[in-house]
Design an enzyme around this catalytic site. Structure first.
Site, PDB file in Angstrom:
ATOM      1  N   ASP A  61       8.759 -38.919   1.719  1.00 19.11           N
ATOM      2  CA  ASP A  61       9.367 -39.589   2.750  1.00 19.11           C
ATOM      3  C   ASP A  61      10.760 -38.824   3.244  1.00 19.11           C
ATOM      4  OD1 ASP A  61       8.358 -42.096   3.641  1.00 19.11           O
ATOM      5  OD2 ASP A  61       8.397 -42.765   1.599  1.00 19.11           O
ATOM      6  N   ARG A 114      -3.866  -1.455  -5.608  1.00 21.01           N
ATOM      7  CA  ARG A 114      -3.124  -2.688  -5.675  1.00 21.01           C
ATOM      8  C   ARG A 114      -3.475  -3.370  -6.932  1.00 21.01           C
ATOM      9  NH1 ARG A 114      -6.257  -4.472  -0.257  1.00 21.01           N
ATOM     10  NH2 ARG A 114      -8.338  -4.954  -1.423  1.00 21.01           N
ATOM     11  N   HIS A 160     -15.628  -8.238   1.773  1.00 16.10           N
ATOM     12  CA  HIS A 160     -14.724  -8.937   1.995  1.00 16.10           C
ATOM     13  C   HIS A 160     -14.949 -10.631   1.748  1.00 16.10           C
ATOM     14  CE1 HIS A 160     -13.110 -11.713   5.134  1.00 16.10           C
ATOM     15  NE2 HIS A 160     -12.217 -11.237   4.912  1.00 16.10           N
ATOM     16  N   ARG A 199       8.211 -47.896  -9.712  1.00 13.27           N
ATOM     17  CA  ARG A 199       8.813 -48.255  -8.390  1.00 13.27           C
ATOM     18  C   ARG A 199       8.502 -49.483  -8.015  1.00 13.27           C
ATOM     19  NH1 ARG A 199       7.168 -44.674  -3.616  1.00 13.27           N
ATOM     20  NH2 ARG A 199       5.334 -46.025  -3.519  1.00 13.27           N
ATOM     21  N   LYS A 216       0.833  -1.231   0.048  1.00  8.77           N
ATOM     22  CA  LYS A 216       0.088  -0.127  -0.111  1.00  8.77           C
ATOM     23  C   LYS A 216       0.965   1.318   0.066  1.00  8.77           C
ATOM     24  CE  LYS A 216      -3.754  -0.398   2.386  1.00  8.77           C
ATOM     25  NZ  LYS A 216      -4.471  -0.516   3.792  1.00  8.77           N
ATOM     26  N   ARG A 247      -3.466   2.865   8.630  1.00  2.83           N
ATOM     27  CA  ARG A 247      -3.759   1.494   7.960  1.00  2.83           C
ATOM     28  C   ARG A 247      -2.589   0.693   8.184  1.00  2.83           C
ATOM     29  NH1 ARG A 247      -8.024   2.101   3.631  1.00  2.83           N
ATOM     30  NH2 ARG A 247      -8.790   4.038   3.830  1.00  2.83           N
ATOM     31  N   TYR A 297      13.048 -33.106 -14.247  1.00  5.46           N
ATOM     32  CA  TYR A 297      11.571 -33.271 -14.188  1.00  5.46           C
ATOM     33  C   TYR A 297      10.766 -33.297 -12.773  1.00  5.46           C
ATOM     34  CZ  TYR A 297      11.747 -38.005 -12.948  1.00  5.46           C
ATOM     35  OH  TYR A 297      12.351 -39.384 -12.476  1.00  5.46           O
ATOM     36  N   GLY A 347      -8.154  -6.984   4.295  1.00  8.93           N
ATOM     37  CA  GLY A 347      -9.176  -7.393   5.875  1.00  8.93           C
ATOM     38  C   GLY A 347      -8.770  -8.123   6.834  1.00  8.93           C
ATOM     39  N   ARG A 357       3.200 -46.328  -8.272  1.00  8.54           N
ATOM     40  CA  ARG A 357       3.241 -47.004  -7.108  1.00  8.54           C
ATOM     41  C   ARG A 357       2.790 -48.223  -7.439  1.00  8.54           C
ATOM     42  NH1 ARG A 357       1.901 -41.441  -5.219  1.00  8.54           N
ATOM     43  NH2 ARG A 357       3.438 -40.887  -3.581  1.00  8.54           N
ATOM     44  N   SER A 373      15.467 -40.083  -8.172  1.00 12.01           N
ATOM     45  CA  SER A 373      13.943 -39.620  -8.084  1.00 12.01           C
ATOM     46  C   SER A 373      13.861 -38.960  -6.560  1.00 12.01           C
ATOM     47  CB  SER A 373      12.833 -40.261  -8.459  1.00 12.01           C
ATOM     48  OG  SER A 373      11.676 -39.504  -8.420  1.00 12.01           O
ATOM     49  N   GLY A 394      12.057 -38.479  -3.436  1.00 13.53           N
ATOM     50  CA  GLY A 394      10.826 -38.888  -2.642  1.00 13.53           C
ATOM     51  C   GLY A 394      10.561 -38.087  -1.739  1.00 13.53           C
ATOM     52  N   MET A 438      -5.864  -7.445   8.676  1.00 16.64           N
ATOM     53  CA  MET A 438      -5.259  -6.526   9.820  1.00 16.64           C
ATOM     54  C   MET A 438      -6.098  -5.417   9.810  1.00 16.64           C
ATOM     55  SD  MET A 438      -1.211  -6.710   8.827  1.00 16.64           S
ATOM     56  CE  MET A 438      -1.342  -6.788   7.211  1.00 16.64           C
ATOM     57  N   CYS A 486       9.359 -36.888  -7.065  1.00 14.14           N
ATOM     58  CA  CYS A 486       7.864 -37.481  -7.287  1.00 14.14           C
ATOM     59  C   CYS A 486       7.161 -37.405  -6.259  1.00 14.14           C
ATOM     60  CB  CYS A 486       8.083 -38.970  -7.766  1.00 14.14           C
ATOM     61  SG  CYS A 486       8.941 -39.878  -6.562  1.00 14.14           S
TER      62      CYS A 486
HETATM   63  C1  PEP Z   1       7.844 -40.105  -1.575  1.00 13.69           C
HETATM   64  O1  PEP Z   1       8.251 -40.459  -0.438  1.00 13.69           O
HETATM   65  O2  PEP Z   1       7.996 -38.845  -1.919  1.00 13.69           O
HETATM   66  C2  PEP Z   1       7.261 -41.019  -2.379  1.00 13.69           C
HETATM   67  C3  PEP Z   1       6.960 -40.368  -3.518  1.00 13.69           C
HETATM   68  O3  PEP Z   1       6.972 -42.297  -2.089  1.00 13.69           O
HETATM   69  P1  PEP Z   1       5.815 -42.500  -1.303  1.00 13.69           P
HETATM   70  O4  PEP Z   1       4.683 -41.466  -1.176  1.00 13.69           O
HETATM   71  O5  PEP Z   1       4.622 -43.668  -1.902  1.00 13.69           O
HETATM   72  O6  PEP Z   1       6.095 -43.157   0.098  1.00 13.69           O
HETATM   73 MG    MG Z   2       8.251 -42.651  -0.249  1.00 12.87          MG
END
Ligand code: PEP
Ligand code: MG
Length: 947
Positions: free
Chosen positions: A842, A394, A512, A689, A74, A144, A924, A153, A633, A837, A839, A155, A904
């Site tokens: 986990d 804004r 709002h 996998r 603002k 303000r 990717y 809205g 999976r 990849s 994960g 604050m 992934c």
């Molecule tokens: C992960 O752990 O990010 C993953 C893709 O495997 P999963 O969610 O199947 O454990």
């Molecule tokens: Mg996993």
């Protein structure tokens, strides 16, 4: 394994970028906020000499639109407008650094601030020839909030500050309008009472005590509109309000104007940490360290008479993006009346007749603002006795559809380039083109009970909830809810998040409710005047129709129509065309979708893959533009029908013979599924996998099902129970899962590899000679030895099958990086792997030592205390998990420069995590099929932003 996290981050940041300074640098700095930390470069510039905390705007202007880190959105835009000659009432911005100082120093202010504020006030007084606190011609100000990203809205704001028993008389004289002066005074006392002195309604069902007193007075006078109150009535109200404050707080309403100002400043800074601001920040990933700026600005008065008005306007329609002048105003009123939705305002086009000159002035400002800021602007204005003032501008919050349309059309109008247009579309917006619509057949028999303003597109059906709390409770029970309120307040944010849609009986499109719904991507119909909501009776009445809380209602946020009962919805046009091959109609959405996707594909370098386990999922993903499967999976392939029993038989097997028997039954299913996937993917890479079953997810918990299983397997019930007991693990997520299963039972890895290569052989040799590129992935590896163990089996079986089938299949074998040890020893692991990849589900779980299955117990408190900026399972913890990824990338590529890298986990569909993946140098991202379009756009934005 993971419940998909509630993910609503609309990435408003892109849309909020001040495009006039385009100036990629400004945009970059702003948009890669996740990687920023304080102190900002701007802040640092001021160290060394006395720090500048106050920035004026008006005849002398210190700031500009590029300074939003310091001045908030603002403040920065007020400075910008003042410097391009727009009629902005003068004032000053207290920088965000004061807010951070305030919180770092136990609610104390920087020592120099007091003096600086006095000096800044003097400058405003000089410009206007008025004096703060003087009886004669008094200066009044608004105070303000103004964060870097606008938080509409969330604050607090205080208007008309500087009024007391003396100055009200002075204002009456100076304006020649005592009624107006006393109207301002009663408004100020109410606001100050609410915001600074903490007087509020006791519960959601009750009214604010000031509002109650006002309504009581109107009722006793048999009038309905505030404008019918006379000076004497307002004086009486002021007396009542002051008495209310004294009674409820045991303190008098302060008469000292400097005390008022410091009270307001503390309250506005304090509101940075109020509950709704915190929820909002969590929702949009706004770091709490940013703090808010505070804007002190000379008041102008939209309630000064019948040539005065106040309103909110949008340079284009924020609901559907159409290039029309859009907005609303109230005659003889102050801004809060419009935003709070307490009176339903007039559409802006009515002003052509009621105040033609002001309309022309306003339209000129509209054009100037849009040309300057090169984005759809949402601006507040006040007309005081025919003179126009602009109080704020804004980048307007907009629906996803509007975001896409505005960006595409502005590019066509040559206002912005293709790249900028892409950057301006919050990646999540693409989802709005895919939202369901009501099924046209079901609509034919639906009962319309009213109409409101279409404020957030899409179709929503749910049970009525009259309070935010009920909405939350019902949703937690698994019910769909439409939140129905007379008007919403910022406190309803949590309830809105839980609702399918929002319906209000009062308020306009800039209320709002509308603003927040639009931003959250919620379906919203507001200002439905024919609808009557009684919180007391828990009913919604429309003519003769009475609907009770808990009964169904349906709203169409694209048309504003309200229906009784539940109505089926159906796919959007884009989905029908892409997934089911329908012919596109002349409607906008498909064209917009294709344009944006085409542009995105032109710029992105990240490939987009998908997590798909069935041919249907794969088909949807390919229709949306997926370039491969990044995660299949395989354990998910065994949930259906008899398969789960064979899977359980395999898990419960006591020896290799029994396990072989179960695997033999599973093999044909698995092979058939792979054939289906390979065919749909038509030569695109498919990452498969190997089994990763945390056993607890597959074994029955219920004795009835356990008994049925025993019968099916022809074993005693007790055997099943004993076996389940013997497999029990206290921590199954860290137990016998991932590659550990294949190492313990190599025959499982063998069966899966055989299924993959037999399927590949069949597809490659089939009539269509489809190419197959399987990428076999070993899960939860932490030691290179684990990978080597599994690789031996995979390569051996692959050789055997290819030889037997006389076919060559191009395949690679890689691993997931899901535990910190894998990341830390990535150089060793990379020697054995063709690809990694990440994960991150986990990897987040194991890095944070945080169960992905049950965060519930402490998560709310963590959110409240802002310990996590965002749910780390929804948006990548870049400072922690991200560092491990960077390390693994670096170590892996040192050993193998061409190592293929992907992600992934769920984060692969989250725009800010995608930005990280781009910067980390991954090849990717692989997300769920519906997220593919969002990921395509986010990947292009990541490239543009970081180039
Ligand atoms: C992960 O752990 O990010 C993953 C893709 O495997 P999963 O969610 O199947 O454990
Ligand atoms: Mg996993």
């Amino acid at each position: 394994m993971l419940n998909p996290p509630l993910f609503l981050n609309l990435g408003g940041s892109v849309a909020n970028c001040t495009a006039n300074l385009f100036d990629f640098k400004v945009c970059n700095r702003y948009m890669s906020k996740a990687s920023q930390s304080r102190p900002s470069s701007l802040a640092r510039k001021h160290t060394g000499k006395a720090k500048k905390y106050i920035f004026a705007f008006g005849s002398k202007t210190d700031g500009n639109a590029g300074m939003r880190e310091l001045l908030g959105g603002k403040g920065a835009n007020l400075a910008e407008m003042a410097s391009i000659g727009l009629p902005v009432p003068p004032g000053f911005t207290i920088s965000t650094e004061v807010c951070t100082y305030y919180y770092d120093h136990e609610m104390r202010y920087p020592p120099a601030l007091k003096k600086d504020i006095v000096t800044a006030l003097k400058q405003v007084e000089t410009q206007l020839g008025k004096k703060f606190g003087a009886r004669q011609n008094p200066l009044l100000v608004s105070v303000r909030s103004g964060a870097r990203d606008s938080m509409p809205g969330m604050m607090d704001t205080i208007l008309n500050l500087g009024l007391n028993d003396q100055t009200v008389e002075g204002l009456a004289e100076a304006s020649g309008n005592p009624r107006f002066a006393w109207d301002c005074y009663r408004r100020f006392i109410q606001m100050y009472g609410n915001v600074v002195m903490g007087i509020h309604a006791k519960s959601e069902e009750e009214e604010d005590p000031f509002h109650e007193a006002l309504e009581k007075l109107k009722k006793s006078l048999a009038i309905t509109s505030d404008t019918e109150l006379t000076t004497e009535h307002l004086k009486d109200l002021v007396k009542q309000y002051k008495a209310l404050i004294a009674k409820l707080t045991r303190e008098a309403f302060p008469q000292d104007v400097m005390q008022q100002l410091w009270g307001a400043l503390g309250a506005v800074l304090g509101s940075w940490k109020n509950e709704r601001a915190i929820i909002y920040r969590q929702q949009y990933g706004i770091p709490s360290e940013w703090g808010t700026a505070v804007n002190v600005q000379a008041m102008v008065f939209g309630n000064a008479g019948d040539q005065s008005a106040t309103g909110v306007a949008f340079t284009r329609d924020p609901a559907n993006g159409e290039k029309v002048f859009y907005g609303e105003y109230l005659m003889n009123a102050q801004g809060e009346d419009v935003v709070a939705g307490v009176r339903t305002p007039h559409g802006i086009s009515d002003m052509k007749n009621s105040m033609p000159k002001s309309y022309r002035d306003l339209n000129n400002v509209r054009n100037k603002l849009e040309r300057h800021f090169r984005d759809m602007q949402d601006f507040e204005f006040t007309i005081e006795n025919g003179r126009l003032f602009i109080l704020q501008t804004r980048n307007g919050k907009r629906t996803g559809l509007a975001a896409v349309r505005i960006a595409v059309e502005m590019q066509r109008e040559r206002l912005i380039s293709q790249k900028i247009a892409l950057l301006k579309i919050p990646a999540e917006s693409i989802d709005s083109l895919l939202v369901p619509v009501f099924d046209p057949k079901a609509l034919k028999s639906a009962t319309i009970i009213g109409y409101g303003l279409p404020a957030g597109p899409g179709a929503a059906t749910g049970r009525i909830a009259f309070t935010a709390a009920t909405a939350e409770i019902e949703t937690r029970k698994g019910n769909k809810v439409v939140l129905c309120r007379t008007e919403t307040s910022p406190d309803d944010l949590k309830g809105m998040l839980h609702s399918q849609g929002i319906l209000t009986s009062r308020g306009g499109v800039s209320s709002h409710a509308a603003l927040v719904a639009r931003q959250l991507g919620k379906v919203c119909v507001c200002g439905a005047g024919e609808i009557n909501i009684s919180y007391e009776k828990r009913t919604l009445t429309a003519g003769k129709v009475v609907i009770r809380e808990g009964e169904y209602i349906s709203i169409d946020g694209s048309t504003g129509v309200i229906y009784k009962g539940a109505i089926e919805s159906t796919d959007s046009e884009v989905k029908r065309v892409l997934e089911r091959g329908f012919k596109p109609t002349s409607s906008l959405t498909y064209g917009l979708f294709q344009t944006v996707m085409k542009w995105a594909d032109k710029y992105r370098s990240l490939k987009i893959r998908t997590n798909a386990d069935t041919p249907e999922m794969a088909r949807q993903a390919v229709a949306f533009g997926a370039e491969g499967i990044g995660l299949c999976r395989t354990e998910h392939m065994f949930f259906d029908g008899d398969r789960i029993d064979y899977m359980r038989q395999m898990i419960l097997a006591v020896d290799e013979v029994q396990r072989h028997a179960a695997l033999k039954k599973l093999l044909p299913f698995q092979r058939k599924d792979f054939i289906g996937l390979f065919k749909v993917m038509n030569g695109r890479p498919v990452t498969i996998r190997l089994l990763d079953p945390p056993l607890h997810e597959f074994l029955p918990h219920d004795d009835v099902v356990r008994r049925q299983l025993a019968e099916k397997l022809g074993v005693p019930f007790d055997f099943v129970i004993d076996r389940i007991k013997s497999l029990h693990e206290e921590n199954p997520m860290l137990g016998c899962r991932g590659c550990r299963v294949g190492i313990l039972y190599p025959e499982i890895t063998e069966m899966q590899t055989r299924a993959i290569f037999e399927a590949a052989a069949q597809v490659v040799k089939g009539k269509k000679r489809i190419q197959v590129n399987p990428e076999i992935m070993i899960p939860l590896v932490g030691f290179k030895e684990e990978l080597i163990d599994q690789l031996r089996i995979v390569h051996r079986v692959a050789r055997e099958v290819m030889k037997a089938k006389k076919v060559r299949v191009n395949y690679i074998v890689g691993t997931m990086i899901e535990v910190p040890r894998a990341a830390i020893t990535a150089d060793e692991i990379a020697k054995e792997a063709d690809f990694f990849s990440f994960g991150t589900n986990d990897l987040t779980q194991t890095t944070l030592g945080l169960s992905r299955d049950d965060m519930g117990l402490f998560y709310d408190e963590y959110q409240r205390k802002e310990i996590y900026n965002q749910n780390p399972f929804a948006s990548l913890d870049q400072a922690g998990v991200g560092k491990l990824i960077n390390l693994a990338v670096e170590k892996g590529r040192t050993v193998k420069p061409e190592l293929k890298l992907g992600i992934c986990g769920e984060h692969a569909g989250d725009p800010s995590s995608i930005d990280f993946c781009h910067r980390a140098g991954l090849n990717y991202v692989s997300c769920s099929p519906p997220r593919v379009p969002v990921a395509r756009l986010a990947a292009a934005q990541a490239k543009l932003r970081n180039s």
